[in-house]
Design a protein around this motif. Structure first.
Motif, PDB file in Angstrom:
ATOM      1  N   THR A  60      -8.293  -5.087   3.776  1.00 20.91           N
ATOM      2  CA  THR A  60      -7.895  -6.240   4.716  1.00 20.91           C
ATOM      3  C   THR A  60      -6.586  -6.546   4.687  1.00 20.91           C
ATOM      4  O   THR A  60      -6.005  -7.269   5.495  1.00 20.91           O
ATOM      5  CB  THR A  60      -8.777  -7.504   4.358  1.00 20.91           C
ATOM      6  OG1 THR A  60      -8.504  -8.040   2.831  1.00 20.91           O
ATOM      7  CG2 THR A  60     -10.178  -7.366   4.355  1.00 20.91           C
ATOM      8  N   THR A  69      -8.025 -14.099  -0.301  1.00 19.46           N
ATOM      9  CA  THR A  69      -9.433 -13.816  -0.070  1.00 19.46           C
ATOM     10  C   THR A  69     -10.098 -14.871  -0.601  1.00 19.46           C
ATOM     11  O   THR A  69     -11.136 -15.388   0.121  1.00 19.46           O
ATOM     12  CB  THR A  69      -9.967 -12.588  -0.569  1.00 19.46           C
ATOM     13  OG1 THR A  69      -9.040 -11.491  -0.187  1.00 19.46           O
ATOM     14  CG2 THR A  69     -11.138 -12.236  -0.473  1.00 19.46           C
ATOM     15  N   GLU A  91      -5.270  -8.446   2.290  1.00 19.79           N
ATOM     16  CA  GLU A  91      -5.017  -9.644   1.625  1.00 19.79           C
ATOM     17  C   GLU A  91      -4.928  -9.827   0.159  1.00 19.79           C
ATOM     18  O   GLU A  91      -5.298  -8.670  -0.512  1.00 19.79           O
ATOM     19  CB  GLU A  91      -6.577 -10.584   1.901  1.00 19.79           C
ATOM     20  CG  GLU A  91      -6.541 -10.970   3.343  1.00 19.79           C
ATOM     21  CD  GLU A  91      -7.984 -11.854   3.589  1.00 19.79           C
ATOM     22  OE1 GLU A  91      -8.135 -12.591   4.434  1.00 19.79           O
ATOM     23  OE2 GLU A  91      -8.954 -11.427   2.899  1.00 19.79           O
ATOM     24  N   THR A  92      -4.187 -10.591  -0.325  1.00 20.55           N
ATOM     25  CA  THR A  92      -4.213 -10.791  -1.987  1.00 20.55           C
ATOM     26  C   THR A  92      -5.302 -11.512  -2.301  1.00 20.55           C
ATOM     27  O   THR A  92      -6.240 -11.950  -1.388  1.00 20.55           O
ATOM     28  CB  THR A  92      -3.001 -11.604  -2.238  1.00 20.55           C
ATOM     29  OG1 THR A  92      -3.315 -13.021  -1.778  1.00 20.55           O
ATOM     30  CG2 THR A  92      -1.520 -11.189  -1.903  1.00 20.55           C
ATOM     31  N   VAL A  93      -5.618 -11.190  -3.545  1.00 24.43           N
ATOM     32  CA  VAL A  93      -6.779 -11.896  -4.217  1.00 24.43           C
ATOM     33  C   VAL A  93      -6.914 -13.321  -3.699  1.00 24.43           C
ATOM     34  O   VAL A  93      -8.148 -14.016  -3.347  1.00 24.43           O
ATOM     35  CB  VAL A  93      -7.076 -11.566  -5.797  1.00 24.43           C
ATOM     36  CG1 VAL A  93      -8.071 -12.459  -6.212  1.00 24.43           C
ATOM     37  CG2 VAL A  93      -7.039 -10.145  -5.870  1.00 24.43           C
ATOM     38  N   ASN A 106      -5.852  -6.335  -1.029  1.00 18.09           N
ATOM     39  CA  ASN A 106      -6.805  -5.602  -0.797  1.00 18.09           C
ATOM     40  C   ASN A 106      -6.688  -4.409   0.317  1.00 18.09           C
ATOM     41  O   ASN A 106      -6.139  -4.860   1.371  1.00 18.09           O
ATOM     42  CB  ASN A 106      -8.011  -6.455  -0.159  1.00 18.09           C
ATOM     43  CG  ASN A 106      -9.288  -6.007   0.291  1.00 18.09           C
ATOM     44  OD1 ASN A 106      -9.431  -5.063   0.671  1.00 18.09           O
ATOM     45  ND2 ASN A 106     -10.318  -6.784  -0.276  1.00 18.09           N
ATOM     46  N   GLN A 139      -2.002  -7.121  -6.335  1.00 20.24           N
ATOM     47  CA  GLN A 139      -2.258  -6.122  -5.507  1.00 20.24           C
ATOM     48  C   GLN A 139      -2.994  -6.798  -4.414  1.00 20.24           C
ATOM     49  O   GLN A 139      -3.768  -7.551  -4.542  1.00 20.24           O
ATOM     50  CB  GLN A 139      -3.065  -4.791  -6.069  1.00 20.24           C
ATOM     51  CG  GLN A 139      -2.307  -4.174  -7.273  1.00 20.24           C
ATOM     52  CD  GLN A 139      -3.339  -2.884  -7.656  1.00 20.24           C
ATOM     53  OE1 GLN A 139      -4.453  -2.874  -7.241  1.00 20.24           O
ATOM     54  NE2 GLN A 139      -2.545  -1.915  -8.261  1.00 20.24           N
TER      55      GLN A 139
END
Length: 527
Positions: free
Chosen positions: A471, A478, A473-475, A468, A466
């Motif tokens: 933001t 980030t 962003e993906t993990v 964020n 998933q």
């Protein structure tokens, strides 16, 4: 000085062009056309003795080394039909059409013109394919064609030119010359590729390896031309082999080599497209007896013939082999869209102009070469026409045809599976090494090796997860952003310590190099 202005100016325009929606090659050509008439701008005449042996080899080398040998091998039939069959077909059809369109143009001179404008350009095809995001199969076919077709066109040009100047060329002699050039060029490439690769892998310094890398295309081209073989094919064969085995070279060489060749390709491609535009005054100055309207009519007619001829070849060459059940089973369904894009993507470029400028001023006996200036003009207008009309319309055409988008999820999953297999192998290798007392490490250091391995393995899988909600962003994104912020903070401290004389510049460079490698490892290139 003019050369420095050309390189600096074209690089500046190319850099600015990345911020506007106009394709960079077309912007460079347009600026070159405008600048060519500014007061004080010198005439930049294309010298074939510079373009062919000095500009063509590095451009071919970087395009071929970035290509996939396996993908090209899978597309051997369409690439061969375009790079050899189409070029010879276009030479004949365009030459005959020019003979009928232009009163008084001898058939031999018309065939010279046909050979000059027959090959789509490697630089133009690669530049457009990179920008518009074509499906991989179409991109492979266009790149493969543009890598090989120059050799066919140059040989066809030599045969037609020999007939035009009165050297008594025959079809049998022309076919023999083509076979000698093709087989010889491939043979020279095959002979050179293994010792060159051995030398690359046995040089211990990245700087020496990259110096060799810069020399390789010129060496391959020069050796082949010395034995009257195709320098183009020799460069392509060597580059494909070295690119296919680039993994055997150490990481420092690969990092430097990628940066060096990106810079070389950027400078040369920018200068080449700018040079095309700068040729206009030179071409018009020698046009002579032909009036503007009359010359424009010839130019438009020839452009239409060139554009239509490609479609006349592409569709039968694509669908006739599919009458075979084995071909249909191997290649699956094929729509009309792919061949249409391939047919419309036949931009001409600097090689055609360079070949045209190599036409001699006189034939045997001292008489002027028939309609040489008109041939130069028609070559120039065909190059400009294909770059502007086809180059501008190709991106919206591809969007209109709605090719299937890349399956990012499937590509990420394949990457994650490959990384998982590699990580398991690396973990097993680490366990085997740590059982040997000669490789004894303190526990924290051994754990650090495993942590790095685990981070590399998990990073790809996390891109499938998933995003964020704040933001977007993906993990993984980030993590990389935070890692970059941490590295930036370390870098600021190192610089501050250097400025305070706590460490010297040599130590600063060592520490920054370490951070650069860590940052390069943490960030996957996305462009």
């Amino acid at each position: 000085m003019p050369l420095l202005l050309l390189v600096a100016g074209s690089a500046a325009v190319a850099a600015a062009g990345r911020r506007v929606p106009v394709p960079v090659p077309l912007l460079l050509v347009a600026v070159g056309l405008v600048v060519s008439y500014l007061p004080g701008v010198p005439d930049y005449t294309l010298d074939p003795h510079i373009v062919l042996p000095l500009l063509l080899p590095p451009l071919l080398y970087t395009a071929a080394s970035d290509s996939s040998y396996l993908d090209l091998r899978a597309q051997t039939r369409p690439v061969a039909l375009l790079s050899v069959g189409y070029v010879l077909f276009a030479t004949f059809i365009v030459g005959c059409a020019a003979y009928l369109i232009v009163p008084g143009l001898p058939l031999t001179a018309a065939l010279v013109l046909g050979a000059v404008v027959a090959p789509p350009d490697a630089v133009a095809a690669t530049a457009v394919a990179r920008r518009v995001g074509l499906p991989s199969r179409i991109t492979t076919i266009l790149q493969g064609e543009s890598l090989v077709n120059d050799a066919t066109a140059i040989t066809a040009f030599k045969v037609a030119l020999a007939a035009a100047v009165g050297e008594g060329a025959t079809w049998a002699g022309g076919i023999g010359e083509f076979l000698i050039a093709a087989v010889g060029g491939v043979g020279v490439g095959l002979v050179l590729m293994v010792p060159l690769h051995w030398l690359r892998t046995h040089l211990r310094e990245a700087l020496l390896q990259n110096t060799l890398s810069l020399l390789i295309p010129f060496v391959a081209y020069a050796v082949a031309e010395q034995v009257y073989a195709s320098g183009v094919l020799a460069v392509v064969v060597v580059a494909l082999y070295l690119g296919h085995r680039a993994w055997e070279v150490d990481f420092a060489t690969r990092l430097q080599e990628e940066a060096v060749w990106k810079m070389v390709a950027f400078v040369l491609e920018s200068a080449v497209f700018a040079l095309i535009g700068l040729q206009l005054p030179v071409v018009l100055k020698g046009l002579g007896e032909y009036e503007g309207v009359e010359a424009a009519r010839y130019a438009l007619a020839l452009f239409l013939v060139v554009a239509v001829t490609r479609f006349v070849w592409v569709y039968p060459a694509t669908f006739l082999p599919r009458l075979s059940a084995r071909v249909r089973a191997r290649e699956g369904d094929l729509s009309w869209k792919g061949p249409f894009v391939i047919g419309w993507a036949g931009m001409r470029g600097v090689v055609s102009l360079a070949i045209a400028f190599s036409i001699p001023l006189t034939v045997h006996g001292g008489a002027p070469f028939p309609e040489r200036n008109l041939i130069l003009f028609l070559t120039f207008t065909t190059v400009i026409g294909t770059l502007v009309v086809q180059g501008v319309s190709l991106p919206p055409l591809i969007r209109l045809l709605k090719f299937p988008a890349h399956d990012v999820q499937a590509e990420t999953l394949a990457e994650a599976n490959a990384q998982a297999q590699a990580s398991r192998a690396a973990e097993q290798r680490l366990d085997d090494l740590l059982t040997d007392e000669r490789n004894a490490l303190p526990g924290p250091l051994a754990d650090r090796l495993r942590t790095v391995l685990e981070r590399r393995r998990n990073a790809v899988w996390e891109r499938l997860g998933q995003v964020n909600p704040v933001t977007g962003e993906t993990v993984d994104d980030t993590y990389r952003r935070l890692s970059r912020e941490m590295i930036s903070a370390e870098r600021d401290v190192f610089v501050r310590l250097r400025d305070g004389r706590y460490i010297d510049d040599e130590m600063l460079r060592t520490l920054l190099r370490r951070l650069d490698l860590e940052e390069a490892a943490a960030y996957r290139e996305t462009t």
